[in-house]
Design a protein around this motif. Sequence first.
Motif, PDB file in Angstrom:
ATOM      1  N   VAL A   1       0.857  -1.178   0.000  1.00 58.74           N
ATOM      2  CA  VAL A   1       0.000   0.000   0.000  1.00 58.74           C
ATOM      3  C   VAL A   1       0.901   1.239   0.000  1.00 58.74           C
ATOM      4  N   PRO A   2       0.578   2.269  -0.799  1.00 62.37           N
ATOM      5  CA  PRO A   2       1.393   3.484  -0.790  1.00 62.37           C
ATOM      6  C   PRO A   2       1.349   4.172   0.573  1.00 62.37           C
ATOM      7  N   PRO A   3       2.460   4.881   0.897  1.00 65.23           N
ATOM      8  CA  PRO A   3       3.699   5.000   0.122  1.00 65.23           C
ATOM      9  C   PRO A   3       4.625   3.827   0.431  1.00 65.23           C
ATOM     10  N   ALA A   4       5.234   3.258  -0.602  1.00 64.74           N
ATOM     11  CA  ALA A   4       6.155   2.143  -0.425  1.00 64.74           C
ATOM     12  C   ALA A   4       7.353   2.337  -1.333  1.00 64.74           C
ATOM     13  N   ARG A   5       8.505   1.803  -0.898  1.00 68.69           N
ATOM     14  CA  ARG A   5       9.732   1.893  -1.683  1.00 68.69           C
ATOM     15  C   ARG A   5      10.113   0.507  -2.186  1.00 68.69           C
ATOM     16  N   LEU A   6      10.619   0.454  -3.410  1.00 73.25           N
ATOM     17  CA  LEU A   6      11.040  -0.792  -4.032  1.00 73.25           C
ATOM     18  C   LEU A   6      12.560  -0.797  -4.207  1.00 73.25           C
ATOM     19  N   PRO A   7      13.175  -1.982  -4.282  1.00 74.81           N
ATOM     20  CA  PRO A   7      14.626  -2.039  -4.490  1.00 74.81           C
ATOM     21  C   PRO A   7      15.013  -1.477  -5.855  1.00 74.81           C
ATOM     22  N   GLY A   8      16.180  -0.913  -5.937  1.00 71.74           N
ATOM     23  CA  GLY A   8      16.671  -0.379  -7.198  1.00 71.74           C
ATOM     24  C   GLY A   8      17.498   0.865  -6.983  1.00 71.74           C
ATOM     25  N   ASP A   9      18.115   1.318  -8.054  1.00 76.33           N
ATOM     26  CA  ASP A   9      18.997   2.483  -7.966  1.00 76.33           C
ATOM     27  C   ASP A   9      18.273   3.797  -8.197  1.00 76.33           C
ATOM     28  N   ASP A  10      17.031   3.738  -8.713  1.00 77.88           N
ATOM     29  CA  ASP A  10      16.349   4.982  -9.061  1.00 77.88           C
ATOM     30  C   ASP A  10      15.185   5.332  -8.165  1.00 77.88           C
ATOM     31  N   ASP A  11      15.229   4.965  -6.883  1.00 83.19           N
ATOM     32  CA  ASP A  11      14.206   5.364  -5.919  1.00 83.19           C
ATOM     33  C   ASP A  11      12.808   4.960  -6.402  1.00 83.19           C
ATOM     34  N   GLN A  12      12.654   3.698  -6.737  1.00 82.23           N
ATOM     35  CA  GLN A  12      11.356   3.222  -7.211  1.00 82.23           C
ATOM     36  C   GLN A  12      10.355   3.164  -6.066  1.00 82.23           C
ATOM     37  N   GLN A  13       9.097   3.421  -6.403  1.00 83.77           N
ATOM     38  CA  GLN A  13       8.061   3.568  -5.385  1.00 83.77           C
ATOM     39  C   GLN A  13       6.757   2.931  -5.833  1.00 83.77           C
ATOM     40  N   VAL A  14       5.834   2.814  -4.870  1.00 84.87           N
ATOM     41  CA  VAL A  14       4.424   2.554  -5.132  1.00 84.87           C
ATOM     42  C   VAL A  14       3.676   3.777  -4.621  1.00 84.87           C
ATOM     43  N   ARG A  15       2.859   4.388  -5.469  1.00 83.13           N
ATOM     44  CA  ARG A  15       2.192   5.648  -5.117  1.00 83.13           C
ATOM     45  C   ARG A  15       0.726   5.610  -5.554  1.00 83.13           C
ATOM     46  N   TRP A  16      -0.068   6.463  -4.940  1.00 84.69           N
ATOM     47  CA  TRP A  16      -1.466   6.591  -5.338  1.00 84.69           C
ATOM     48  C   TRP A  16      -1.600   7.389  -6.631  1.00 84.69           C
ATOM     49  N   VAL A  17      -2.422   6.898  -7.536  1.00 84.89           N
ATOM     50  CA  VAL A  17      -2.871   7.666  -8.691  1.00 84.89           C
ATOM     51  C   VAL A  17      -4.230   8.290  -8.365  1.00 84.89           C
ATOM     52  N   ARG A  18      -5.079   7.500  -7.722  1.00 84.96           N
ATOM     53  CA  ARG A  18      -6.335   7.969  -7.142  1.00 84.96           C
ATOM     54  C   ARG A  18      -6.324   7.495  -5.688  1.00 84.96           C
ATOM     55  N   GLY A  19      -6.468   8.420  -4.765  1.00 84.65           N
ATOM     56  CA  GLY A  19      -6.262   8.110  -3.359  1.00 84.65           C
ATOM     57  C   GLY A  19      -7.368   7.293  -2.722  1.00 84.65           C
ATOM     58  N   PRO A  20      -7.147   6.874  -1.467  1.00 86.25           N
ATOM     59  CA  PRO A  20      -8.114   6.013  -0.778  1.00 86.25           C
ATOM     60  C   PRO A  20      -9.389   6.719  -0.364  1.00 86.25           C
ATOM     61  N   GLU A  21      -9.493   8.027  -0.603  1.00 88.55           N
ATOM     62  CA  GLU A  21     -10.752   8.722  -0.311  1.00 88.55           C
ATOM     63  C   GLU A  21     -11.858   8.365  -1.305  1.00 88.55           C
ATOM     64  N   HIS A  22     -11.475   7.737  -2.440  1.00 93.00           N
ATOM     65  CA  HIS A  22     -12.468   7.308  -3.422  1.00 93.00           C
ATOM     66  C   HIS A  22     -13.120   6.003  -2.959  1.00 93.00           C
ATOM     67  N   ALA A  23     -14.434   5.912  -3.118  1.00 92.68           N
ATOM     68  CA  ALA A  23     -15.176   4.731  -2.658  1.00 92.68           C
ATOM     69  C   ALA A  23     -14.768   3.490  -3.444  1.00 92.68           C
ATOM     70  N   LEU A  24     -14.723   2.342  -2.756  1.00 96.92           N
ATOM     71  CA  LEU A  24     -14.386   1.078  -3.403  1.00 96.92           C
ATOM     72  C   LEU A  24     -15.541   0.625  -4.298  1.00 96.92           C
ATOM     73  N   PRO A  25     -15.272   0.309  -5.578  1.00 92.76           N
ATOM     74  CA  PRO A  25     -16.326  -0.165  -6.479  1.00 92.76           C
ATOM     75  C   PRO A  25     -16.441  -1.686  -6.457  1.00 92.76           C
ATOM     76  N   ASP A  26     -17.493  -2.211  -7.071  1.00 92.72           N
ATOM     77  CA  ASP A  26     -17.600  -3.648  -7.300  1.00 92.72           C
ATOM     78  C   ASP A  26     -16.550  -4.031  -8.341  1.00 92.72           C
ATOM     79  N   PRO A  27     -15.755  -5.080  -8.109  1.00 92.40           N
ATOM     80  CA  PRO A  27     -14.710  -5.434  -9.081  1.00 92.40           C
ATOM     81  C   PRO A  27     -15.255  -5.785 -10.462  1.00 92.40           C
TER      82      PRO A  27
END
Length: 242
Positions: A188-214
Amino acid sequence: MSATFGGRSGRQGKLSQWLLGRRPKEADADGREAELLAAAAAGLPLAPAAHPAPGYRCSCDRVGCPTPARHPVSFAWQTQSTTDRAQIERWARHQPQANFITATGMTHDVLDVPLEAGREALERLLGSGVEVGPVAESDDGRMLFFTLTRGTPEDEDEWWPCELDCHPETMDEHPGLRWHCRGSYVLVPPARLPGDDDQQVRWVRGPEHALPDPLSLLEALTDACGRHAGTSTESAAWPLRH
């Protein structure tokens, strides 16, 4: 595509102004904690995970860890996962480098697709007026669509284990897509991944948006995955089975 953590511009602006007045390390820590608490407040149960170590290594002590910085630190992560604010604050402050995972199949699932397919599907869904919900982007080539879960403990017939998810290497019907549900997890963001270029996991649309039916997202995601199948060099979905 930029992250929209915080949702409403006024709320986001106040957070940004507050962070500007903090020292860099303090601001990073406070921003990380605020994002984790926002995810928990949205109903995503969290547990501490490993973090990157120098040399593309994992902070865990396993030699040749197959999923460095992408796995929980405890074997009890499913029972440990929580939305309790006080517990998450303690973890975040006592483990300042830790990533966090969210356990799926409790309150939410995650549809995990190759990045380019996900971006295409997201544009199509938003253009069609579909309620998409939270979406995260990973620098290792994946996009994560957070949805309601399809099963609950009260409705056991609707549950299926993660071993029956759609695996990119085995399911021709859903190439490149994995459905994280019962027994699985994602960073879950914010998260860091291994690598030389500061790779991350980030929100594109944040958790304030309601969860939809898959199922409201599935057709667009599988169509996009099908168009990108065989042309992508992106990494496989995680977690990987050991």
